[in-house]
Scaffold this active site. Structure first.
Site, PDB file in Angstrom:
ATOM      1  N   GLN A   1      -8.400  14.231   3.210  1.00 26.59           N
ATOM      2  CA  GLN A   1      -7.647  13.459   2.232  1.00 26.59           C
ATOM      3  C   GLN A   1      -8.476  13.189   0.979  1.00 26.59           C
ATOM      4  OE1 GLN A   1      -6.674   9.024   2.659  1.00 26.59           O
ATOM      5  NE2 GLN A   1      -4.701  10.053   2.861  1.00 26.59           N
TER       6      GLN A   1
ATOM      7  N   ARG B   1      -3.172  10.717   5.908  1.00 22.43           N
ATOM      8  CA  ARG B   1      -3.186   9.337   6.409  1.00 22.43           C
ATOM      9  C   ARG B   1      -2.642   8.372   5.365  1.00 22.43           C
ATOM     10  NH1 ARG B   1      -6.671   4.941   5.585  1.00 22.43           N
ATOM     11  NH2 ARG B   1      -8.258   6.075   4.428  1.00 22.43           N
TER      12      ARG B   1
ATOM     13  N   ARG C   1      -0.961   9.212  -0.858  1.00 23.65           N
ATOM     14  CA  ARG C   1      -2.168   9.626  -1.575  1.00 23.65           C
ATOM     15  C   ARG C   1      -2.220  11.097  -1.934  1.00 23.65           C
ATOM     16  NH1 ARG C   1      -6.464   6.128   1.928  1.00 23.65           N
ATOM     17  NH2 ARG C   1      -5.857   4.185   0.934  1.00 23.65           N
TER      18      ARG C   1
ATOM     19  N   PHE D   1       0.856  -1.184   0.000  1.00 22.81           N
ATOM     20  CA  PHE D   1       0.000   0.000   0.000  1.00 22.81           C
ATOM     21  C   PHE D   1       0.892   1.234   0.000  1.00 22.81           C
ATOM     22  CE2 PHE D   1      -4.569   0.757   0.499  1.00 22.81           C
ATOM     23  CZ  PHE D   1      -5.060  -0.498   0.208  1.00 22.81           C
TER      24      PHE D   1
ATOM     25  N   LEU E   1     -15.205   4.458  -4.351  1.00 23.30           N
ATOM     26  CA  LEU E   1     -13.787   4.152  -4.227  1.00 23.30           C
ATOM     27  C   LEU E   1     -13.347   2.956  -5.051  1.00 23.30           C
ATOM     28  CD1 LEU E   1     -11.349   5.212  -2.530  1.00 23.30           C
ATOM     29  CD2 LEU E   1     -11.631   3.126  -1.200  1.00 23.30           C
TER      30      LEU E   1
ATOM     31  N   HIS F   1      -8.636  10.888  -2.079  1.00 21.17           N
ATOM     32  CA  HIS F   1      -8.097   9.629  -2.566  1.00 21.17           C
ATOM     33  C   HIS F   1      -7.966   9.745  -4.073  1.00 21.17           C
ATOM     34  CE1 HIS F   1      -7.709   5.397  -3.434  1.00 21.17           C
ATOM     35  NE2 HIS F   1      -7.700   5.101  -2.142  1.00 21.17           N
TER      36      HIS F   1
ATOM     37  N   GLU G   1      -6.916   1.445  -3.205  1.00 18.00           N
ATOM     38  CA  GLU G   1      -5.500   1.607  -3.514  1.00 18.00           C
ATOM     39  C   GLU G   1      -4.847   0.246  -3.743  1.00 18.00           C
ATOM     40  OE1 GLU G   1      -3.588   4.481  -0.993  1.00 18.00           O
ATOM     41  OE2 GLU G   1      -1.766   3.284  -1.006  1.00 18.00           O
TER      42      GLU G   1
ATOM     43  N   HIS H   1     -12.093  11.539   0.768  1.00 17.49           N
ATOM     44  CA  HIS H   1     -12.089  10.173   1.266  1.00 17.49           C
ATOM     45  C   HIS H   1     -11.984  10.069   2.774  1.00 17.49           C
ATOM     46  CE1 HIS H   1     -11.402   5.917   1.255  1.00 17.49           C
ATOM     47  NE2 HIS H   1     -10.167   6.018   1.692  1.00 17.49           N
TER      48      HIS H   1
HETATM   49  C1  FAD Z   1     -14.988   3.391   0.605  1.00 18.73           C
HETATM   50  C2  FAD Z   1     -13.980   3.414   1.731  1.00 18.73           C
HETATM   51  C3  FAD Z   1     -12.942   2.499   1.743  1.00 18.73           C
HETATM   52  C4  FAD Z   1     -12.012   2.510   2.782  1.00 18.73           C
HETATM   53  N1  FAD Z   1     -11.004   1.597   2.765  1.00 18.73           N
HETATM   54  C5  FAD Z   1     -10.119   1.568   3.784  1.00 18.73           C
HETATM   55  C6  FAD Z   1      -9.108   0.572   3.839  1.00 18.73           C
HETATM   56  O1  FAD Z   1      -9.009  -0.304   2.991  1.00 18.73           O
HETATM   57  N2  FAD Z   1      -8.243   0.593   4.876  1.00 18.73           N
HETATM   58  C7  FAD Z   1      -8.318   1.534   5.864  1.00 18.73           C
HETATM   59  O2  FAD Z   1      -7.510   1.494   6.784  1.00 18.73           O
HETATM   60  N3  FAD Z   1      -9.295   2.476   5.838  1.00 18.73           N
HETATM   61  C8  FAD Z   1     -10.188   2.508   4.838  1.00 18.73           C
HETATM   62  N4  FAD Z   1     -11.176   3.461   4.834  1.00 18.73           N
HETATM   63  C9  FAD Z   1     -11.351   4.327   5.993  1.00 18.73           C
HETATM   64  C10 FAD Z   1     -11.976   3.540   7.135  1.00 18.73           C
HETATM   65  O3  FAD Z   1     -12.905   2.629   6.612  1.00 18.73           O
HETATM   66  C11 FAD Z   1     -12.678   4.438   8.135  1.00 18.73           C
HETATM   67  O4  FAD Z   1     -11.848   5.491   8.529  1.00 18.73           O
HETATM   68  C12 FAD Z   1     -13.087   3.670   9.385  1.00 18.73           C
HETATM   69  O5  FAD Z   1     -13.731   2.465   9.039  1.00 18.73           O
HETATM   70  C13 FAD Z   1     -13.977   4.508  10.260  1.00 18.73           C
HETATM   71  O6  FAD Z   1     -14.509   3.729  11.295  1.00 18.73           O
HETATM   72  P1  FAD Z   1     -15.358   4.425  12.445  1.00 18.73           P
HETATM   73  O7  FAD Z   1     -15.750   3.350  13.379  1.00 18.73           O
HETATM   74  O8  FAD Z   1     -14.595   5.568  12.982  1.00 18.73           O
HETATM   75  O9  FAD Z   1     -16.623   5.059  11.720  1.00 18.73           O
HETATM   76  P2  FAD Z   1     -17.789   4.431  10.751  1.00 18.73           P
HETATM   77  O10 FAD Z   1     -17.533   3.043  10.348  1.00 18.73           O
HETATM   78  O11 FAD Z   1     -17.987   5.460   9.665  1.00 18.73           O
HETATM   79  O12 FAD Z   1     -19.042   4.421  11.687  1.00 18.73           O
HETATM   80  C14 FAD Z   1     -19.670   5.595  12.140  1.00 18.73           C
HETATM   81  C15 FAD Z   1     -20.854   5.191  13.000  1.00 18.73           C
HETATM   82  O13 FAD Z   1     -21.385   6.353  13.631  1.00 18.73           O
HETATM   83  C16 FAD Z   1     -22.802   6.328  13.539  1.00 18.73           C
HETATM   84  N5  FAD Z   1     -23.268   7.718  13.611  1.00 18.73           N
HETATM   85  C17 FAD Z   1     -22.756   8.817  13.011  1.00 18.73           C
HETATM   86  N6  FAD Z   1     -23.469   9.903  13.350  1.00 18.73           N
HETATM   87  C18 FAD Z   1     -24.452   9.490  14.182  1.00 18.73           C
HETATM   88  C19 FAD Z   1     -25.509  10.137  14.863  1.00 18.73           C
HETATM   89  N7  FAD Z   1     -25.742  11.455  14.753  1.00 18.73           N
HETATM   90  N8  FAD Z   1     -26.342   9.376  15.619  1.00 18.73           N
HETATM   91  C20 FAD Z   1     -26.162   8.028  15.745  1.00 18.73           C
HETATM   92  N9  FAD Z   1     -25.153   7.379  15.117  1.00 18.73           N
HETATM   93  C21 FAD Z   1     -24.320   8.100  14.354  1.00 18.73           C
HETATM   94  C22 FAD Z   1     -23.078   5.634  12.222  1.00 18.73           C
HETATM   95  O14 FAD Z   1     -24.383   5.108  12.206  1.00 18.73           O
HETATM   96  C23 FAD Z   1     -21.999   4.538  12.241  1.00 18.73           C
HETATM   97  O15 FAD Z   1     -22.450   3.433  12.971  1.00 18.73           O
HETATM   98  C24 FAD Z   1     -12.120   3.468   3.810  1.00 18.73           C
HETATM   99  C25 FAD Z   1     -13.163   4.374   3.800  1.00 18.73           C
HETATM  100  C26 FAD Z   1     -14.067   4.367   2.748  1.00 18.73           C
HETATM  101  C27 FAD Z   1     -15.133   5.425   2.743  1.00 18.73           C
END
Ligand code: FAD
Length: 581
Positions: free
Chosen positions: A236, A390, A282, A116, A248, A238, A251, A348
């Site tokens: 960021q 990142r 990135r 990566f 997406l 992407h 990568e 992203h």
């Molecule tokens: C398409 C894509 C591909 C990615 N691929 C990678 C990868 O391969 N490797 C990597 O390291 N990272 C990757 N990332 C980044 C990574 O996935 C995220 O940064 C990470 O998963 C975020 O996890 P989280 O638990 O912080 O938030 P999330 O998984 O976004 O969860 C947020 C939670 O908060 C809840 N929420 C938000 N606001 C409220 C509210 N007002 N009331 C109640 N609930 C709420 C939502 O319902 C959800 O459950 C990718 C991101 C994307 C978008």
């Protein structure tokens, strides 16, 4: 209705769910999520999760991972937190394996690892295979594995509850007020500790890889009660979003050997990063692409570049990149086995967020004073392991690892925290917001305002920025915020009133977009994801500092008082220096 639990977690992505597993073993924990838990954006992650397991690159060590992360962050990352993350990465991933997460395997049966961008061996000497993956469904399998563990440990889920406000008094978090999306009505949740795992803020931009739910709610809620948010200008882009939709293309496609080509059919990365080519960090690849487009070398003269994976062969594509092969067919109408995929930079990842320390306790000022009973982890937080940019696969790691740390920290703290009393006005802010949106009759439409915000953020606060553009965008955000006061929704019902919920989310987008623009305006330098055409150099004397943004009397106040933690370990590469790839 009032609900009482020891711990209230907002967000069921990797961060919130991982914390809940830890807490569920010993205390009564509730997880609130506005989408069904396993639909959180974490589930969309494709490429992998970083850990220096050395399953294929056998000489890999945490020190190399640390060096890459510090350098990738353009030296804005806090090095104490980064050290902790890279050291604990292997055990965090192996724990997921032991819980049954179906990773792809090497021939010997170990967790498979791929390349990566920005991840190297020997302090930049050659590319490392460090990303642990499950084909291109890594986030999906991690999230489902954690959800199973949550069910096993009796975590209480409140799905489809949208949190509207944080109850916070005298430096202490008390609870939250949420809207029941299915039936309508306000619910108050209070407890000894509150944790935010609410994810990122990509939806402020028109072209984004982020889910519709990624509207930065946690940041808006925290700033509304007077706490600062940090480093918001670092967004960021992407390099490889599908043209027009922004969906997406991992990568991992370049990690597997995909090429980027301009309208001349040339691999232009040789002009920008001759050593790492397509696997440079990135921010650099996204800027190189944007420059090619701006200088007229976009495909067919349009805002797009070609990603060519056809030479990898059908078998490898179907084995390693099945999801993106299908996405390209369905959303761009091309067959990547035989033709290039049209792509463009897509918003992203949100480096900025709720300031927190390495124990995930939320901090309230430049001296890192801790709030009581308030924690944040995952993409909504800014523990600052990513600094200004990142590295790919470091955020699934961050969400898992700091989710786990949050869980352990809360377990340690929770019995010393008394159950708080609800103040008499606990519901006022949320009720006021709902009533305003439901009863206002100004004629402004949510979709129109949101569209104008996303379009203008993309153009004037995107990959490249200048003072003139940012001034213009500051005025645009102010104009939209003003028009928001005259908003009107059509649906006045209680059940699944998406009109109401989208209006609330728009309020959040408008709030923190002001902080993104003002941070970008004041930061007169270029660093990581933030690139000022009028200040193309990094300026460590003035800006090797975190930005803190406070919302006061309707305006944003910004300071650069918070110092970056530089640690150095035992290698000279940890001091700021020029980044060459
Ligand atoms: C398409 C894509 C591909 C990615 N691929 C990678 C990868 O391969 N490797 C990597 O390291 N990272 C990757 N990332 C980044 C990574 O996935 C995220 O940064 C990470 O998963 C975020 O996890 P989280 O638990 O912080 O938030 P999330 O998984 O976004 O969860 C947020 C939670 O908060 C809840 N929420 C938000 N606001 C409220 C509210 N007002 N009331 C109640 N609930 C709420 C939502 O319902 C959800 O459950 C990718 C991101 C994307 C978008």
């Amino acid at each position: 209705m009032i609900h009482r639990h020891d711990v209230i977690i907002i967000g069921a992505g990797l961060a919130g769910s991982r914390a809940a597993v830890e807490i569920g073993k010993v205390a009564d924990v509730a997880v609130l999520s506005k989408v069904y838990p396993s639909r959180s954006h974490s589930g969309a992650a494709q490429g992998g999760v970083a850990a220096s397991l050395g399953n294929i690159s056998v000489t890999d060590r945490w020190e190399f991972h640390m060096f890459d992360t510090v350098k990738g962050s353009d030296y804005l990352g806090d090095q104490d937190a980064i050290e902790l993350m890279v050291r604990e990465a292997p055990e965090t991933v192996i724990e997921m394996e032991h819980w049954g997460c179906p990773f792809s395997r090497t021939e010997e049966g170990k967790i498979a690892q791929r390349k990566f961008g920005g991840h190297t061996l020997e302090f930049g000497r050659e590319a490392a295979l460090r990303a642990c993956y499950s084909a291109d469904f890594t986030g999906h399998v991690l999230l489902h594995t954690l959800h199973e563990q949550c069910l096993k440990h009796n975590v209480n889920f409140y799905s489809e509850f949208q949190v509207l406000s944080l109850i916070f008094r005298d430096g202490r978090a008390i609870g939250v007020v949420a809207w029941d999306m299915v039936h309508g009505g306000l619910h108050t949740f209070y407890g000894r500790a509150v944790m935010f795992g609410t994810g990122g803020y990509g939806r402020a931009f028109k072209i984004t890889s982020n889910a519709h739910a990624n509207t930065g709610d946690g940041l808006a809620l925290v700033s509304r009660i007077g706490l600062p948010i940090q480093d918001m200008e670092f967004v960021q882009f992407h390099p490889t979003g599908l043209y027009k939709s922004g969906i997406l293309v991992t990568e991992g496609a370049r990690g597997e050997g995909g090429h980027l080509k301009n309208s001349e059919g040339r691999r232009f990365m040789e002009d920008y990063a001759p050593t790492l080519m397509e696997l440079a960090p990135r921010d650099m690849v996204a800027r190189a692409m944007q420059q090619e487009i701006d200088e007229g070398r976009g495909i067919d003269g349009e805002d797009k570049i070609h990603l060519d994976v056809s030479h990898l062969g059908e078998q490898r594509l179907m084995e390693r990149l099945p999801q993106i092969t299908e996405l390209a067919m369905n959303f761009a109408g091309v067959d990547p086995r035989v033709e290039p995929i049209p792509i463009q930079p897509t918003a992203h990842y949100s480096m900025g967020g709720i300031p927190a320390n390495e124990n995930t306790r939320v901090t309230m000022d430049a001296n890192r004073t801790e709030a009581v009973g308030l924690y944040a982890a995952g993409e909504c937080s800014c523990i600052s392991v990513h600094g200004a940019n990142r590295l790919g696969t470091n955020s699934l790691l961050e969400a898992l690892l700091f989710g786990r740390r949050a869980g352990k920290q809360i377990v340690e703290d929770v019995h010393d925290l008394e159950f708080p009393n609800l103040p008499p006005d606990y519901e006022d802010a949320a009720r006021g917001e709902i009533e305003f949106i439901r009863n206002n009759r100004g004629g402004e439409k949510v979709g129109t305002l949101r569209g104008e915000l996303q379009d203008s953020m993309m153009i004037d606060c995107g990959v490249f920025r200048t003072k003139e553009q940012l001034q213009k965008q500051k005025e645009k955000v102010a104009e939209l915020a003003d028009r928001f006061r005259h908003i009107q929704i059509d649906d006045n019902g209680d059940q699944f009133n998406t009109d109401l919920l989208e209006a609330i989310e728009l309020g959040h987008l408008l709030d923190f977009s002001g902080a993104i623009v003002e941070g970008a305006l004041l930061r007169e330098e270029s660093r990581g994801g933030h690139y000022r055409k009028d200040f193309p150099k990094r300026d460590d004397d003035k800006f090797l500092r975190h930005t803190l943004a406070w919302k006061r009397n309707g305006d944003w106040e910004l300071t650069f008082e918070k110092e970056v933690v530089l640690k150095g370990v035992s290698h000279p590469g940890f001091e700021p220096k020029e980044r060459k790839y």
